[in-house]
Design an enzyme around this catalytic site. Sequence first.
Site, PDB file in Angstrom:
ATOM      1  N   THR A   1       0.825  -1.208   0.000  1.00 21.17           N
ATOM      2  CA  THR A   1       0.000   0.000   0.000  1.00 21.17           C
ATOM      3  C   THR A   1       0.859   1.258   0.000  1.00 21.17           C
ATOM      4  OG1 THR A   1      -1.708  -1.223   1.185  1.00 21.17           O
ATOM      5  CG2 THR A   1      -1.917   1.160   1.157  1.00 21.17           C
ATOM      6  N   CYS A   2       1.922   1.250   0.792  1.00 19.50           N
ATOM      7  CA  CYS A   2       2.824   2.413   0.837  1.00 19.50           C
ATOM      8  C   CYS A   2       3.504   2.609  -0.517  1.00 19.50           C
ATOM      9  CB  CYS A   2       3.871   2.233   1.922  1.00 19.50           C
ATOM     10  SG  CYS A   2       3.178   2.087   3.590  1.00 19.50           S
ATOM     11  N   ALA A   3       3.926   1.523  -1.116  1.00 21.72           N
ATOM     12  CA  ALA A   3       4.560   1.604  -2.434  1.00 21.72           C
ATOM     13  C   ALA A   3       3.576   2.154  -3.459  1.00 21.72           C
ATOM     14  CB  ALA A   3       5.069   0.225  -2.854  1.00 21.72           C
TER      15      ALA A   3
END
EC number: 1.11.1.24
Length: 164
Positions: free
Chosen positions: A59-61
């Site tokens: 999700t962060c990526a």
Amino acid sequence: MTTITFQGKPLNTSAELPAVGSDAPAFSLTSRELVDVTLASYAGKRKVLNIVPSLDTPTCAASTRKFNQKASHLDNTVVLAVSADLPFAQSRFCESEGLTDVIPLSTFRSSFADDYGVTIVDTFLRGLTARAIVIIDEHDKVIYTQLVGEIANEPDYESALAVL
């Protein structure tokens, strides 16, 4: 303190995000070159703070890729990807993903997460940052904030970008 969730289970942050209309808290973060970077380093520019727990999660990526694509081309705007990752890992991530329009910055030797109210204070995620967006105008006023209620979800990009 604000309660958010991770996969439906509650966890708490250290405080609340800075209020819209307030002066942005000063910060010092570490660049991929191990140089301290401050809010003043981006004087006169709009700053999109894409705050994530770790670039080493899907999700962060994804959010970092999307801000690289959607916001980095905006005039007078910098996109800062802020995480607890070490600068070496942030640099590897950006290089492997071909992300040249976001600036990765690490919280590893700063009080940024506490100053912005995003430190997770309990559960096994304690010490990481919550997922949040803070947009600061060219006069260092907070013009938008978004604390993502479920840390596994992506932020609402359209609402964030609409203020720019």
